[in-house]
Write an enzyme that holds these catalytic residues in place. Structure first.
Site: not given
Ligand code: EPU
Length: 763
Positions: A126-127, A171
Site C-alpha cells: 500500500k505505502t 493509503e
C-alpha cells in the site's frame, strides 16, 4: 461543538481548534500535517516525541509529551489513534463534555470527501503504491493531495494538502475495518489475504469490509488480476479495470527484465502497446504495483510518456527494500515485510539481486499474527540461506503463552530449513548475523518493529570492518563479532566486535595507527591460553597476530628468533632439532610467544625472560623498536613494556646440548604435565603463586578441589586449575575465583592474585 456536525465541512471548509491524541505515530502525524495545512489550530499529545512531531511543531503544532485533559480543553474536536486506550484522560474528558471524538480514519475519510478520493487498499504494498500514485499524478500535473503511511523522501512528507488539485490519494488501513468508512471515487485494490486476525474472524470477515468499500466507490475499481481473492471480490463490481501479468488483464506487462535494483518491462492496454517502462524499485511485485499506478494514471488522462518518465524517478519508501550498505563484498537491505507473503516476495527479490548468499534477520510482529500464521511463516524463508529469528515485537498486544520467536524457528525447521536459529535478545541479533558474514552476502532485515536498528548497527560496524580488511589485505582475515570462546583455551567469553588477523608487521603497525586515529580500543590476543574474557565480549579491535611472519621460527647459531604467533611447544621442538637445550620447559606451556612475553610465563622452575636475548615491538604509534634483555624491566609473571606496546618477535638463546639430554628433559616436562595437570579445558594456572605457598597446594589444603559454580569447577588434579565442564560462562568462572580468594583470605590470610588475564565487558 455538537456531535452531529458535517465533519467534512468542519475539517476542510472551516477553521477550528483540534487536538490529536497519539500524534507522534506515522499515521496520526499525517493527519496533523493535513489539518495544519488546512489552517486549523492543532495541538497533539503523545508519550513519546518523534522526528515528525519536531517537524510539525515548526509548522505550528502545539505538542504535549503527556496526555493531560487540560491541554485539550479548548479543542472542539478530538482525533485519536487506534493505539489509544479508552481510559486516556483527554479522550475521556472530551467524551464526558459531549465533544465529538473521531478515529484517525474517520478524520481522513472526511478530509478526503472534500476531493475526488483515490483509496489504495490491500494487505501488501500500500505505502509504495499510494506514494507511487501520488508521485505519478503529481508529475502528470494533477496537483494531488496525499496521505501515505510512511516517510517518502520523493514526496517530501507523508501527507500533503494541495489546494490546486482535485484528487486526494490515500493509503487505506484495513487492519481495523476502517476502510469501510471511505467513499472514494476510485479504489486501487492490490491484494486481499488473511491478515490482522486479531481483528477479523476470518477471510470472510475481511471480504465483507472490502465489499462494502467497493459498494461505496463511485468511480472505477482497479484490481490486480494476478491476485485470486482480489479478482474474486472485485470482478463483480461495475466499472472495473484489472492489471497484472496475466493475459486477461486490461493493463499488462510483458518482457519483464528484473535487474538488481530495478525492472524494465513493456506495457500493454489490451492489444495496444503503450510503451516501455523502467522502475527503479526492485521485484516482480513492484512491477504489478506500477501497473496499477499506470492503469490509474492513464484512466485519469495522464499520457504514458509522462507516466513512464516519472516512474523512473520514483524512489522507494523508507524500509521498503531500503539499501543500508552496498559494497562489492556486502549488501545490506532493510524491509518492512512482516507477513509471510511479503517475506516471500522480498526474499525472491533479494535472491534475484545475484549475490552469493542471502542471510536474514526476522522479528515477528504481533503475537496474534505469529500464532495465526505460524505454518505460513514456516514456509516463507525457503529462499534464505540463513535465518536468525528474534522475539515477537508485540506492538500494543500483550504476550501470549507459547508464542515466541522459538515458535517460528520450530516451524521453519520443521519445514526442513537447516539454517535457522533463535536469538531471543534483540540487541544481539546483529552479532549472530554479522558473525556468519562472508564476502558475497546479502543481509536482509525483515519486520515491522525495530529490527532495522540491528541492521543499522551491523552496517556501521561493517564500514569499519571493511577498512580493517583493506589494512590486512588479501592474506589477512577480519571477522565481526567472533566469539572469543572459540579463541581461548578456557572456552568462555563473549564476542570481539572486530576480530582481525594481520600476517605481518606492516599490517600490525597500520592497524595500531588506524585504531589510534579513529579512537578504537585495540587488544591483542595470542593463543588465549591465559585469558578469561567476560561474557559481554570485547569492544573494539581484537588483533590476533598469526600466520605469515608471525608464525616463523628462524635459528642462527644458538639464537632462535620467533614471531609472536609461534607456539612455545614448536620452539621447544625446533631447538631440539638444532641440538639446543635449555628451552625444553616451553613444551609444557600451551601458549605462543606473545603471551609468554607479556606475562613472563614459566614452567619447570624456568621463566621466559631467562632465555630472552632481544624483543622486537611496535609502540603506540606503530613504530618498531628492538630492545636487548638488559634494557628490559621484567618481574615474576609481569612484563610492563607490553602493557602499552605490541610485541612482534623475540629472540631466545639456547645452549648446545646432547640430543639425549634434551629428549630426556622434554620427557620430564611431558610427564610432569601429564601427571599433575588436568587435560580438561582450562586457562592454565589461575593464580600467581604467593610467596608462602604454591596456589595449587593452598586451594587443595582449603578443600576446594572439585568445588564448582555452574559448569566451572576446580580441577581435582591440580588446585590452581579451573576447568570448563562444557558451556561454562565467564560469570561462573569469576564467581568461583572469587570464592577461592575469599576462602584464602579468611582462612589463611593470603591475598591470592590472578595470573590469568581478565578482560572484556559483563554480559
Ligand atoms: N600441589 C598440591 N596440590 C595441588 C597442586 C599442587 O599440593 O592440587 C603442590 C605440588 O605437589 C607441588 C606444589 O604444590 O609441591 C607446586 O605445584 P606444581 O609443581 O604443580 O607447580 P605450580 O607452582 O602449581 C607452576 C606453574 C605452571 C607450570 C608448573 C610446572 C605457576 C603459577 N604455575 O605450577 O604454569 O606448568 O609450575 O612447571 O607458576 C601456568 O602458569 O599457567 C602454569 C600452568
Amino acid at each position: 461543538m455538537t456531535k452531529d456536525i458535517d465533519l467534512a465541512k468542519f475539517l476542510t471548509q472551516e477553521r477550528h481548534d483540534i487536538h490529536l491524541v497519539g500524534v507522534a505515530g506515522s499515521g496520526m502525524s499525517g493527519i496533523a500535517g493535513l489539518l495544519l495545512q488546512l489552517g486549523h489550530q492543532v495541538s497533539g499529545s503523545d508519550k513519546s516525541d518523534s522526528l515528525e512531531t519536531d517537524r510539525l511543531q515548526t509548522l505550528g503544532l502545539k505538542f504535549y509529551q503527556q496526555h493531560r485533559a487540560a491541554d485539550a480543553r479548548d479543542a472542539e474536536l478530538v482525533v485519536y489513534s487506534s493505539a489509544i486506550k479508552k481510559d486516556n484522560p483527554i479522550l475521556k474528558s472530551a467524551q464526558e463534555n459531549g465533544k465529538r471524538t473521531v478515529r484517525r480514519a474517520e478524520a481522513l475519510a472526511a478530509i478526503m470527501a472534500a476531493k475526488r478520493g483515490i483509496l489504495v487498499v490491500g494487505m501488501h504494498g500500500k505505502t509504495t503504491t499510494s506514494a507511487m500514485s501520488a508521485h505519478v499524478l503529481r508529475a502528470g500535473g494533477l496537483h494531488p493531495s496525499h496521505y501515505v503511511g510512511g516517510e517518502i523522501p520523493i514526496l517530501g512528507t507523508n501527507a500533503h494538502w494541495d489546494g490546486r488539485g482535485e484528487f486526494f490519494v490515500a493509503e487505506g488501513d484495513e487492519s481495523d475495518g476502517t476502510i469501510a468508512l471511505f467513499h472514494p471515487e476510485h479504489a486501487l485494490v492490490l491484494n486481499i489475504e488473511e491478515e490482522h486476525l486479531d481483528f477479523y474472524a476470518d477471510l470472510t470477515a475481511i471480504e465483507k469490509v472490502f465489499r462494502q468499500l467497493l459498494a461505496q466507490t463511485t468511480g472505477k475499481v482497479f484490481y490486480c488480476a494476478d491476485e485470486p481473492n482480489a479478482t474474486r471480490i472485485c470482478r463483480s463490481s461495475d466499472r472495473v479495470i484489472c492489471y497484472g501479468l496475466s493475459d486477461e488483464a486490461d493493463y499488462r506487462a510483458t518482457d519483464i527484465e528484473l535487474r538488481d535494483f530495478s525492472s524494465a518491462f513493456s506495457v500493454y492496454r489490451g492489444k495496444e502497446k503503450l510503451g516501455e517502462a523502467v522502475l527503479n524499485v526492485p521485484g516482480e511485485h513492484n512491477v504489478r504495483n506500477a501497473l496499477g499506478v499506470i492503469a490509474l494514471a492513464t484512466e485519469l488522462g495522464v499520457v504514458f510518456e509522462k507516466i513512464a518518465k516519472s516512474l523512473t524517478k520514483f524512489q522507494h519508501a523508507r524500509r521498503r527494500f531500503e539499501i543500508k550498505y552496498d559494497s562489492p563484498r556486502f549488501l545490506l537491505v532493510d524491509d518492512y515485510g512482516h507477513h509471510p507473503t511479503e517475506i516471500k516476495a522480498t526474499l525472491k527479490t533479494a535472491r534475484s539481486v545475484g549475490r552469493k548468499r542471502v542471510l536474514t534477520m526476522f522479528q515477528p510482529h504481533r503475537y496474534s499474527r505469529t500464532k495465526a500464521l505460524r505454518k505460513e511463516f514456516g514456509r516463507a524463508f525457503d529462499q534464505a540461506d540463513r535465518v536468525v529469528i528474534t522475539d515477537v515485537y508485540g506492538s500494543n498486544e500483550s504476550p501470549m503463552p507459547g508464542v515466541t520467536g522459538q515458535l517460528v524457528v520450530d516451524e521453519i525447521a520443521a519445514h526442513g530449513h537447516c539454517g535457522v536459529s533463535y536469538q531471543p535478545r534483540l540487541e544481539w541479533v546483529h552479532r549472530d548475523v554479522g558473525n556468519l558474514l562472508e564476502s558475497g552476502d546479502l543481509v536482509l532485515s525483515l519486520g515491522a518493529g525495530n529490527i532495522h536498528e540491528q541492521l543499522s548497527i551491523l552496517a556501521a560496524d561493517l564500514v569499519i570492518a571493511e577498512k580493517l580488511k583493506e589494512i590486512v589485505g588479501e592474506g589477512g582475515d577480519v571477522r565481526l563479532y567472533e566469539p572469543l570462546s572459540k579463541h581461548t583455551t578456557l572456552r568462555v567469553g563473549g564476542p570481539a566486535q572486530f576480530w582481525v588477523e594481520p600476517r605481518n608487521e606492516t599490517a600490525l603497525s597500520e592497524l595500531i595507527r588506524f585504531c589510534r586515529r579513529d579512537n578504537l580500543p585495540l587488544f591483542v590476543i595470542g593463543r588465549g591460553s591465559n585469558l578469561l574474557v567476560r561474557d559481554g565480549g570485547i569492544r573494539g579491535v581484537v588483533v590476533h597476530p598469526s600466520g605469515g611472519d608471525f608464525d616463523k621460527i628462524d635459528i642462527h647459531g644458538n639464537e632462535i628468533t620467533a614471531g609472536v604467533g609461534a607456539k612455545l611447544k614448536e620452539i621447544a621442538y625446533a631447538a631440539r632439532a638444532a641440538d639446543l637445550g635449555g628451552l625444553e620447559w616451553m613444551e609444557g606451556i600451551p601458549g605462543a610467544v606473545g603471551g609468554a612475553l607479556r606475562m613472563n610465563a614459566g614452567a619447570m622452575g624456568a621463566q621466559t625472560f631467562e632465555k630472552v636475548v632481544r624483543v622486537r615491538y611496535l609502540d603506540g604509534e606503530g613504530n618498531a623498536h628492538d630492545k636487548n634483555r638488559d634494557e628490559l624491566e621484567v618481574h615474576y609473571r609481569h612484563f610492563p613494556l607490553l602493557e602499552q606496546n605490541f610485541a612482534v618477535s623475540a629472540t631466545f638463546r639456547g645452549s648446545p646440548a646432547p640430543r639425549e639430554q634434551i629428549e630426556s628433559r622434554l620427557r620430564e616436562s611431558q610427564e610432569k604435565r601429564r601427571t599433575t595437570q588436568p587435560i580438561a579445558k582450562s586457562a592454565g594456572c589461575i593464580f600467581k603463586n604467593p610467596e608462602k605457598c604454591p596456589a595449587g597446594k593452598l586451594v587443595d589444603e582449603l578443600g576446594l578441589k572439585n568445588s564448582s559454580v555452574g559448569k566451572a569447577r576446580v580441577s581435582e588434579v591440580h588446585g590452581n586449575f579451573i576447568v570448563n565442564d562444557g558451556g561454562a560462562t565467564a560469570t561462573e568462572m569469576l564467581e568461583l575465583i572469587d570464592r577461592i580468594k575469599q576462602a584464602a583470605k579468611t582462612k589463611r590470610g593470603i591475598e591470592l592474585e590472578t595470573e590469568v588475564q581478565i578482560v572484556g565487558e559483563p554480559a
